[in-house]
Design a protein around this motif. Sequence first.
Motif, PDB file in Angstrom:
ATOM      1  N   GLN A   5      42.277  55.355 -76.528  1.00 14.41           N
ATOM      2  CA  GLN A   5      42.031  54.289 -77.485  1.00 14.41           C
ATOM      3  C   GLN A   5      40.707  53.631 -77.169  1.00 14.41           C
ATOM      4  OE1 GLN A   5      43.684  53.377 -80.100  1.00 14.41           O
ATOM      5  NE2 GLN A   5      45.636  54.445 -79.879  1.00 14.41           N
ATOM      6  N   ILE A   6      39.944  53.355 -78.217  1.00 18.90           N
ATOM      7  CA  ILE A   6      38.713  52.599 -78.042  1.00 18.90           C
ATOM      8  C   ILE A   6      38.650  51.519 -79.110  1.00 18.90           C
ATOM      9  CG2 ILE A   6      37.497  54.604 -77.083  1.00 18.90           C
ATOM     10  CD1 ILE A   6      35.890  54.655 -79.704  1.00 18.90           C
ATOM     11  N   GLN A   7      37.837  50.529 -78.823  1.00 16.45           N
ATOM     12  CA  GLN A   7      37.522  49.485 -79.789  1.00 16.45           C
ATOM     13  C   GLN A   7      36.019  49.338 -79.867  1.00 16.45           C
ATOM     14  OE1 GLN A   7      39.727  46.115 -78.117  1.00 16.45           O
ATOM     15  NE2 GLN A   7      41.083  46.190 -79.886  1.00 16.45           N
ATOM     16  N   LEU A   8      35.550  48.968 -81.047  1.00 18.55           N
ATOM     17  CA  LEU A   8      34.118  48.766 -81.270  1.00 18.55           C
ATOM     18  C   LEU A   8      33.912  47.338 -81.738  1.00 18.55           C
ATOM     19  CD1 LEU A   8      33.344  52.076 -83.219  1.00 18.55           C
ATOM     20  CD2 LEU A   8      33.139  51.652 -80.755  1.00 18.55           C
ATOM     21  N   VAL A   9      33.018  46.626 -81.066  1.00 24.80           N
ATOM     22  CA  VAL A   9      32.751  45.235 -81.398  1.00 24.80           C
ATOM     23  C   VAL A   9      31.268  45.076 -81.702  1.00 24.80           C
ATOM     24  CG1 VAL A   9      32.889  42.849 -80.622  1.00 24.80           C
ATOM     25  CG2 VAL A   9      34.652  44.494 -79.911  1.00 24.80           C
ATOM     26  N   GLU A  10      30.978  44.673 -82.933  1.00 20.28           N
ATOM     27  CA  GLU A  10      29.596  44.574 -83.386  1.00 20.28           C
ATOM     28  C   GLU A  10      29.069  43.147 -83.271  1.00 20.28           C
ATOM     29  OE1 GLU A  10      30.643  47.821 -86.812  1.00 20.28           O
ATOM     30  OE2 GLU A  10      31.222  45.726 -86.820  1.00 20.28           O
ATOM     31  N   SER A  11      27.760  43.044 -83.153  1.00 24.48           N
ATOM     32  CA  SER A  11      27.104  41.738 -83.145  1.00 24.48           C
ATOM     33  C   SER A  11      25.655  41.913 -83.570  1.00 24.48           C
ATOM     34  CB  SER A  11      27.171  41.095 -81.751  1.00 24.48           C
ATOM     35  OG  SER A  11      26.536  41.923 -80.792  1.00 24.48           O
ATOM     36  N   GLY A  12      25.011  40.785 -83.904  1.00 28.87           N
ATOM     37  CA  GLY A  12      23.579  40.807 -84.155  1.00 28.87           C
ATOM     38  C   GLY A  12      23.150  40.734 -85.598  1.00 28.87           C
TER      39      GLY A  12
ATOM     40  N   GLY B  89      37.202  50.501 -73.932  1.00 28.30           N
ATOM     41  CA  GLY B  89      38.366  51.358 -73.784  1.00 28.30           C
ATOM     42  C   GLY B  89      37.990  52.670 -73.133  1.00 28.30           C
ATOM     43  N   ASP B  90      38.528  53.764 -73.642  1.00 24.41           N
ATOM     44  CA  ASP B  90      38.330  55.095 -73.073  1.00 24.41           C
ATOM     45  C   ASP B  90      36.944  55.615 -73.469  1.00 24.41           C
ATOM     46  OD1 ASP B  90      40.124  58.302 -73.286  1.00 24.41           O
ATOM     47  OD2 ASP B  90      38.587  57.554 -71.900  1.00 24.41           O
ATOM     48  N   ILE B  91      35.932  55.048 -72.809  1.00 25.84           N
ATOM     49  CA  ILE B  91      34.554  55.327 -73.184  1.00 25.84           C
ATOM     50  C   ILE B  91      34.219  56.806 -73.036  1.00 25.84           C
ATOM     51  CG2 ILE B  91      32.167  54.810 -72.592  1.00 25.84           C
ATOM     52  CD1 ILE B  91      33.282  52.026 -71.621  1.00 25.84           C
TER      53      ILE B  91
ATOM     54  N   THR C 204      37.075  55.847 -85.037  1.00 22.71           N
ATOM     55  CA  THR C 204      37.272  54.414 -84.921  1.00 22.71           C
ATOM     56  C   THR C 204      36.093  53.681 -85.537  1.00 22.71           C
ATOM     57  OG1 THR C 204      38.608  54.621 -82.908  1.00 22.71           O
ATOM     58  CG2 THR C 204      37.573  52.493 -83.304  1.00 22.71           C
ATOM     59  N   TRP C 205      36.391  52.580 -86.230  1.00 27.74           N
ATOM     60  CA  TRP C 205      35.367  51.771 -86.884  1.00 27.74           C
ATOM     61  C   TRP C 205      35.284  50.396 -86.223  1.00 27.74           C
ATOM     62  CZ3 TRP C 205      32.263  53.740 -90.599  1.00 27.74           C
ATOM     63  CH2 TRP C 205      32.680  54.889 -91.266  1.00 27.74           C
TER      64      TRP C 205
END
Length: 115
Positions: free
Chosen positions: A1-8, A26-28, A104-105
């Motif tokens: 499982q991974i998560q993506l967190v955007e910024s900027g 997560g599981d990079i 994953t998005w």
Amino acid sequence: QIQLVESGGGLAQPGGSLTLSCDIRGDIGSVEGWGWYRQAPGLQRELVAASMGEDLVHIEDPVKGRFTMSRDGANNTIFLQMNKLEPEDTAVYKCFATHGRSLTWGQGILVNVSS
């Protein structure tokens, strides 16, 4: 499982620059491909940039020469450097990552180019 967190994201003037970041959590080690899509109001989602490795980066024609994508392996962050922004770049930008059979998005981040 991974998560993506955007910024900027945010507001930029035409001709200006912004840098979007996408933190991979997560599981990079399972991530095989990554990139960015965007969706402008009333239009279909379109690919901006994609990569299957640091030496294999594809940039779509509408932003080629203005946008670059890179990945900081140490911090597992994907960057989208956007220069010479145009009003037509206004959109919600989402990073994505492929891992195994999964996609994953990120949650999406707004970029508004306006004077």
